[in-house]
Design an enzyme around this catalytic site. Structure first.
Site, mmCIF file in Angstrom:
data_model
loop_
_atom_site.group_PDB
_atom_site.id
_atom_site.type_symbol
_atom_site.label_atom_id
_atom_site.label_comp_id
_atom_site.label_asym_id
_atom_site.label_seq_id
_atom_site.Cartn_x
_atom_site.Cartn_y
_atom_site.Cartn_z
ATOM 1 N N ASP A 46 0.842 -1.201 0.000
ATOM 2 C CA ASP A 46 0.000 0.000 0.000
ATOM 3 C C ASP A 46 0.872 1.245 0.000
ATOM 4 O OD1 ASP A 46 -1.959 1.916 0.400
ATOM 5 O OD2 ASP A 46 -2.078 1.546 2.570
ATOM 6 N N ASN A 48 -0.335 4.575 -0.098
ATOM 7 C CA ASN A 48 -0.891 5.845 0.394
ATOM 8 C C ASN A 48 -1.556 5.737 1.763
ATOM 9 O OD1 ASN A 48 -3.063 4.354 -0.357
ATOM 10 N ND2 ASN A 48 -4.016 5.928 -1.649
ATOM 11 N N ASP A 50 -4.011 3.987 2.918
ATOM 12 C CA ASP A 50 -5.450 3.720 3.114
ATOM 13 C C ASP A 50 -5.698 2.254 3.478
ATOM 14 O OD1 ASP A 50 -5.106 2.408 0.722
ATOM 15 O OD2 ASP A 50 -6.694 3.482 -0.353
ATOM 16 N N ASP A 54 -1.984 -1.194 -3.758
ATOM 17 C CA ASP A 54 -2.296 -0.438 -4.968
ATOM 18 C C ASP A 54 -1.157 -0.523 -5.983
ATOM 19 O OD1 ASP A 54 -0.392 1.409 -3.861
ATOM 20 O OD2 ASP A 54 -2.023 2.223 -2.620
ATOM 21 N N ASP A 224 -10.186 -15.642 -16.297
ATOM 22 C CA ASP A 224 -10.973 -16.083 -15.156
ATOM 23 C C ASP A 224 -12.181 -16.908 -15.588
ATOM 24 O OD1 ASP A 224 -11.430 -15.497 -12.148
ATOM 25 O OD2 ASP A 224 -13.392 -15.119 -13.047
ATOM 26 N N GLU A 278 -8.353 -20.366 -16.634
ATOM 27 C CA GLU A 278 -8.711 -21.052 -15.394
ATOM 28 C C GLU A 278 -9.654 -22.179 -15.779
ATOM 29 O OE1 GLU A 278 -10.215 -19.899 -10.932
ATOM 30 O OE2 GLU A 278 -11.292 -19.105 -12.644
HETATM 31 O O1 ISL Z 1 -11.641 -21.502 -5.354
HETATM 32 C C1 ISL Z 1 -11.873 -22.088 -6.374
HETATM 33 C C2 ISL Z 1 -10.874 -23.032 -6.955
HETATM 34 O O2 ISL Z 1 -9.930 -23.435 -6.012
HETATM 35 C C3 ISL Z 1 -13.126 -21.889 -7.110
HETATM 36 O O3 ISL Z 1 -14.235 -22.058 -6.321
HETATM 37 C C4 ISL Z 1 -13.151 -20.514 -7.747
HETATM 38 O O4 ISL Z 1 -14.226 -19.777 -7.323
HETATM 39 C C5 ISL Z 1 -13.212 -20.681 -9.219
HETATM 40 O O5 ISL Z 1 -11.993 -21.271 -9.583
HETATM 41 C C6 ISL Z 1 -13.376 -19.364 -9.957
HETATM 42 O O6 ISL Z 1 -12.462 -18.418 -9.464
HETATM 43 C C7 ISL Z 1 -12.309 -17.197 -10.114
HETATM 44 O O7 ISL Z 1 -13.526 -16.558 -10.376
HETATM 45 C C8 ISL Z 1 -14.256 -16.099 -9.239
HETATM 46 C C9 ISL Z 1 -13.396 -15.311 -8.248
HETATM 47 O O8 ISL Z 1 -14.107 -15.127 -7.059
HETATM 48 C C10 ISL Z 1 -12.086 -16.007 -7.973
HETATM 49 O O9 ISL Z 1 -11.292 -15.226 -7.118
HETATM 50 C C11 ISL Z 1 -11.441 -16.264 -9.289
HETATM 51 O O10 ISL Z 1 -10.146 -16.809 -9.167
HETATM 52 C C12 ISL Z 1 -15.356 -15.241 -9.780
HETATM 53 O O11 ISL Z 1 -14.817 -14.282 -10.645
HETATM 54 CA CA CA Z 2 -3.688 2.190 -1.114
#
Ligand code: ISL
Ligand code: CA
Length: 581
Positions: A46, A48, A50, A54, A224, A278
């Protein structure tokens, strides 16, 4: 677990894989040679006061990251967000979260990395947006709005949701919108409505946004929940068994490969990017279709079988080193003949590896963290280090549910204790070990107040063990976990065999020791890892013999590595050529 694996892992297919790789050597790529470091910005540094990490805070630490030897940073979502799920709920894909900084800070980050010969990949969250995103606000405003079809709206059924889909975070995956009486789909929190990838306008918007960040100099994306973007036609009800493992169903949308190939063709082609998907829920068998170089989709994916060993969903259960080794072998096959792999033991969604696989007690901490580092960096695949893993950060203690921040943990609590289905102690027993919060405590830079993370009040508790486990102390200690990581990363970079060489588990049946080779042509290394806190009397199988020690976490010499492997002893050794045996 083992049953699931044996289905995926016929011995004959392993043999076939190795033979075909020998025929077609792996193409050299920067993203195969790199080690990636994952920054969860909010908890990193961090600038600043808060209490929230960041981008300027991260920029201040670039020399440290360079000194670690990593070449790529994966940045947690940096986009404008109401932070219902710490940035995985995006309000504006083209703006920087004001809590994290400005667009100028982002540009400085990219420049700072490039000056150091490093690269940036950004998190791409395109299965869903925030419910505060302008598209969703429009969409929600009524069935005739041109953005209605950007999301997945359905009429309810018998006074309830359209089907029995569950959210990964608990409860129904449908939320009723009182104004229109229709429901929208959300695989995660209700504030994270799923985008409708069927709609070509959605795809074009996403592609344009991706080009926007590529033009800013990013070198790829961590995608993701990407395998969830294609929904099942007809949205039929789930069976009871399917409800137990939602991710295995949600990845089976029939158009997933069409979408990924379209995205590749439209955005990724000819740019030489790192794209890591993922793949939560995707089986090893189904993976080559995502990562085959010839198919042009992704360069690699994350599987969760390893980090999730020893748990069923969020509930802890027993596991063995043999189970772990079976998963390692299974994952090995998942690249197919011309794909690539990832290696990781931690991320922002999982507990700390030294607490899960190792021994976080003062006696076991250093040796076990180094043993795990050896596995992480020496497997075949691009290694991903999660912030703090390189100093052996551990899980934190939780007294009661009020100590948790994680939206996932709270959802689990509400669906169990909240409805009288399970006792508080029973749920806490698992939650304490598995909650995503374990990975989200602030980075431990030094022994000072708040671990040098912030001068203000940190958004989340600092682990009290920062007094003993921190970067400053380990930087100064040549035998620290941190310096062991530095050496491992250099070693990997210096030996093509440790990057491109084949992997073979040479002792699948041993209950405590992981023993595998990495082989490229005539060059071969042995990696040994004693995965337990006891001395193991260990004889190498197949008459193999150690000729040279490249690195050993107990500083053993050629003569005394074996036969007694010390607790958590691990290292990389050159094998004697067969003629010398
Ligand atoms: O934790 C997990 C796998 O070990 C899963 O339940 C996870 O939620 C899944 O892999 C999806 O994760 C991703 O999308 C989610 C977010 O909350 C996670 O942080 C992200 O890595 C929703 O965007
Ligand atoms: Ca900050």
């Amino acid at each position: 677990m083992s049953q699931h694996l044996s289905e995926n892992l016929p011995v004959s297919s392993m043999t076939a894989l190795r033979a075909s790789e020998a025929d077609t050597p792996q193409k050299a790529k920067w993203w195969k040679e790199a080690v990636v470091y994952q920054v969860y910005t909010r908890s990193f540094s961090d600038s600043n006061g808060d209490g929230i990490g960041d981008l300027p805070g991260l920029i201040d630490r670039l020399d440290y990251l360079q000194s670690l030897g990593v070449q790529v940073i994966w940045l947690a979502p940096h986009y404008d967000t109401p932070n219902v799920d710490n940035g995985y709920d995006i309000r504006d894909y083209r703006a920087v979260d004001p809590l994290q900084g400005t667009m100028a800070d982002f540009d400085r980050l990219v420049a700072g990395l490039h000056e150091r010969g490093m690269k940036l990949i950004v998190d791409l969250v395109i299965n869903h947006t925030s419910d505060q995103h302008e598209w969703f606000r429009q969409s929600r405003s009524g069935p005739d709005n041109p953005y209605r079809d950007f999301y997945i709206w359905r009429d309810g059924r018998d006074d309830g949701p359209p089907n029995n889909y569950l959210s990964i975070f608990g409860g129904s995956a449908w939320e009723k919108d009182e104004a229109s009486g229709q429901y929208y789909l959300h695989y995660f929190a209700k504030e994270q409505p799923d985008l409708n990838w069927e709609n070509p306008k959605v795809r074009q918007e996403v592609y344009n946004m991706m080009r926007f960040w590529l033009d800013k100099g990013v070198s790829g994306f961590r995608m993701d929940s990407i395998c969830f973007i294609s929904k099942l036609p007809g949205l039929r009800d789930l069976t009871l068994a399917e409800m137990e493992s939602l991710e295995h169903v949600y990845v089976t949308g029939p158009k997933i490969h069409d979408y990924l190939q379209d995205m590749h063709h439209e955005v990724l082609v000819d740019r030489d990017l790192l794209t890591v998907g993922e793949a939560f829920g995707v089986s090893f068998e189904d993976t080559p279709a995502f990562v085959s170089e010839a198919r042009n989709e992704l360069t690699m994916v994350f599987h969760f079988e390893i980090v999730r060993i020893g748990r069923h969903d969020w509930q802890v259960q027993d596991w063995t080193i043999k189970d772990l080794k079976a998963v390692l072998r299974g994952e090995e096959t998942s690249s197919g003949p011309d794909g690539w792999l990832t290696s990781f033991l931690e991320n922002h969604d999982n507990p700390r590896s030294v607490s899960w696989f190792g021994d976080p007690s003062p006696k076991g901490h250093g040796p076990s963290a180094k043993a795990l580092a050896t596995l992480l960096i020496m497997r075949r695949g691009t290694p991903y280090i999660y912030q703090g893993e390189e100093i052996g950060m551990t899980n934190i203690h939780f007294d009661g549910i009020e100590d948790f921040q994680d939206i996932n943990a709270k959802g689990i609590w509400n669906n169990t204790v909240g409805i009288g289905k399970m006792s508080a102690e029973e749920v806490l027993h698992s939650l304490r070990r598995v909650t995503r919060d374990n990975a989200r405590t602030p980075m431990q830079w030094d022994a000072s107040n708040h671990a040098g993370f912030t001068t203000g009040l940190p958004w989340f508790r600092v682990n009290p063990n920062h007094i003993d486990i921190n970067v400053a102390q380990q930087d100064a200690d040549p035998n620290s976990i941190l310096n062991y990581y530095r050496t491992l990363i250099q070693l990997r970079a210096s030996q093509k065999t440790l990057i491109y060489g084949d992997f073979e588990d040479v002792d699948p049946d041993h209950p405590a020791v992981i023993a595998f080779t990495r082989t490229l042509g005539d060059d071969q290394f042995l990696i040994l890892i004693n995965m337990c806190g006891e001395t193991e009397h260990y004889i190498l199988p197949h008459g193999l013999k150690i000729a040279e020690v490249l690195l050993d976490n107990m500083s053993a010499s050629v003569e005394n590595v074996l036969p007694n492997l010390k607790p958590w002893q691990a290292g990389i050794y050159r094998l004697a050529p067969p003629a010398d045996i």
